[in-house]
Write a protein that holds these residues in place. Sequence first.
Motif, mmCIF file in Angstrom:
data_model
loop_
_atom_site.group_PDB
_atom_site.id
_atom_site.type_symbol
_atom_site.label_atom_id
_atom_site.label_comp_id
_atom_site.label_asym_id
_atom_site.label_seq_id
_atom_site.Cartn_x
_atom_site.Cartn_y
_atom_site.Cartn_z
ATOM 1 N N LEU B 249 0.742 -1.205 -0.197
ATOM 2 C CA LEU B 249 -0.116 0.196 0.120
ATOM 3 C C LEU B 249 0.954 1.223 -0.084
ATOM 4 N N ILE B 250 0.793 1.962 -1.123
ATOM 5 C CA ILE B 250 1.692 3.166 -1.244
ATOM 6 C C ILE B 250 0.965 4.378 -0.591
ATOM 7 N N SER B 276 -2.969 4.418 -1.879
ATOM 8 C CA SER B 276 -3.864 4.785 -0.684
ATOM 9 C C SER B 276 -4.435 6.066 -0.790
ATOM 10 N N HIS B 277 -3.758 7.049 -1.413
ATOM 11 C CA HIS B 277 -4.255 8.627 -1.164
ATOM 12 C C HIS B 277 -3.596 9.435 -2.235
ATOM 13 N N LEU B 296 -7.212 5.751 -3.480
ATOM 14 C CA LEU B 296 -8.536 5.556 -2.848
ATOM 15 C C LEU B 296 -9.032 6.754 -2.090
ATOM 16 N N LEU B 297 -8.316 7.605 -1.373
ATOM 17 C CA LEU B 297 -8.485 8.776 -0.595
ATOM 18 C C LEU B 297 -7.913 9.955 -1.065
ATOM 19 N N VAL B 311 -4.211 5.238 7.171
ATOM 20 C CA VAL B 311 -5.512 5.643 7.098
ATOM 21 C C VAL B 311 -6.455 4.842 6.217
ATOM 22 N N ALA B 312 -5.943 4.373 5.272
ATOM 23 C CA ALA B 312 -6.621 3.614 4.092
ATOM 24 C C ALA B 312 -6.810 2.180 4.488
ATOM 25 N N VAL B 313 -5.719 1.672 5.342
ATOM 26 C CA VAL B 313 -6.113 0.174 5.619
ATOM 27 C C VAL B 313 -7.433 -0.280 6.021
#
Lengths: 339, 339
Positions: B249-250, B276-277, B296-297, B311-313
């Motif tokens: 997850l980057i 991730s964001h 994602l975010l 935070v995206a986990v």
Amino acid sequence: VDKTHEQKALARQQQLTKPPGSLGQLENLAVKIASLQASEIPDLTHVHITVYAADHGVMAEGVSAFPQSVTAAMVRNFANGGAAISVLAQELMAKLDVINVGTVEALEEILGVLDKRIDAGTANFCQSSAMTEQQCQQALLIGRDNVFSDIENTQLYIAGEMGIGNTTAATALASVLLACDPTDLVGPGTGLDQQGVQHKLNVIRRALEQHTTQLDKDALTVLQTLGGFEIAAMAGAYLTCAKQGIPVLIDGFISTVAALIAEKIQASCKDWFIYSHQSAEPGHQVVLGALNAEPLLKLDMRLGEGSGAAVAVPLLRQACLLHNGMATFEQANISKGDK
Amino acid sequence: VDKTHEQKALARQQQLTKPPGSLGQLENLAVKIASLQASEIPDLTHVHITVYAADHGVMAEGVSAFPQSVTAAMVRNFANGGAAISVLAQELMAKLDVINVGTVEALEEILGVLDKRIDAGTANFCQSSAMTEQQCQQALLIGRDNVFSDIENTQLYIAGEMGIGNTTAATALASVLLACDPTDLVGPGTGLDQQGVQHKLNVIRRALEQHTTQLDKDALTVLQTLGGFEIAAMAGAYLTCAKQGIPVLIDGFISTVAALIAEKIQASCKDWFIYSHQSAEPGHQVVLGALNAEPLLKLDMRLGEGSGAAVAVPLLRQACLLHNGMATFEQANISKGDK
């Protein structure tokens, strides 16, 4: 909303070991929750999620990709733990209520489902008002009572919905309340094709013409004319949360239309609403824009049930944890920089 | 990447009790993780987060709002549990490693910090190469070794970074690797004002002119010339994860530039990266675009440390839980509709 705690929370965010502002929206969330809870230690351990389910008379016009029987089947699925919101609520350790506010057929007694069935679905709003005035009040009170049922424990309230046909009702409601053309809002819901969306639009136009006089009145009358039992119950819950000082996390399109109704009834309740996500339903963006809402997530979800709000709960919790748990520059003995 | 499990996961998503596609990006995530893990039950219980910290010689040019001593102070803060990533890792029950790959000053022994200090920060890349070839290899190996250190337990890997001055290095690296003007990438980092950003841009331009010949070579040489120890370590970790079949997850800008380097070295590793964001640092959007990454975010975070990824986990975990835990239409005895 508590300005003292807002200021305290803002000051604390400036002291935490990070460049000021670098947690972005998580900082705003922590400050907002601290202020809404009037607490220096914002906390969202206890989340109350309630799914309101009901059927819609406008289904007689053929406005959904799914048959009406799915509403009742999903009520059973919520209670059995198989639905998205069931899985999410369990993971979040949230309290999950499922309330039947009006499925077409009466349901057997189901463990985990509150039977508050007002009627066999709403009436077809292409022919008459969806609800009587009394039914609409009844639905609002069901939402109100649900909030009170666990009010001492609730730190965050989420209302979800299930009702085959309810994007048609929500689209009609939003068109009237925002005074915009339904074309700007109408969408596929659970999965209509282009032809289906066009038909849905025609059905909504017919209803708006049918009820011109009624729809010129207050938001409550508009709700009664075009709404659903579940939408009215959500609006009732939202109004109660705002009045009782409980932050609300708003879900998707239907949920946002219920929030719009609540704001039209009582403008000040907007302070208590946090918008979780922007759904794939095209009308959602329009309604969010009208409410000046800035949703946290945009994941192309369009399921309802409160699922989008549930997915955003960890973000809110993380925002609180960071606010409460991070060290200050002073504690960590770190220079704040020299811009 | 396992096509059989991808197909199985896609088929399962069609059977779950929701309109097909209605969980949006959560469906794609579940399918992706199932396929990467070659499992019918995607699972992200065990997350390994590693923060790599190092200093940058280019700080001699005055490119940050914070003094260089903050890197070391934050290393202590990571280990003491006071930093954002410490709070988030604890909440996620993730394994958190903190590795000093090269602070300016040698640090005392700190419980919870791995001392792998390569040198007293990199060299100032306005004067010479930031790293020697050997130092760059050493940094890549530190990342590799960290992945192997807990490889049996790791279901998801996150690399975070701390290094005052490292947006300058990352911006320079991305400019060269994407062959774009640094103006399109440069930003305030931890909090430069407009004048500071202009100065940072001038420093980067000088470095790019200084090293014209070197920067025309392969990605590894570019990394050695302009990179940081922590950026090289992240790239090494990413390459190893991809080779060993561990989803990554980057995080934010620096992390994405390390992923860009990894992709330039070994194109196939991109399959293993989940973004991730999108951070507030303007260059991030450009680099994400070049990588065809869909974050994602978008929460205006710009902290680094792996915080955006952390935070995206929960989103990824929720995607897996929904995939594994929801009932199928058959199990719930629900008609799939009649579009």
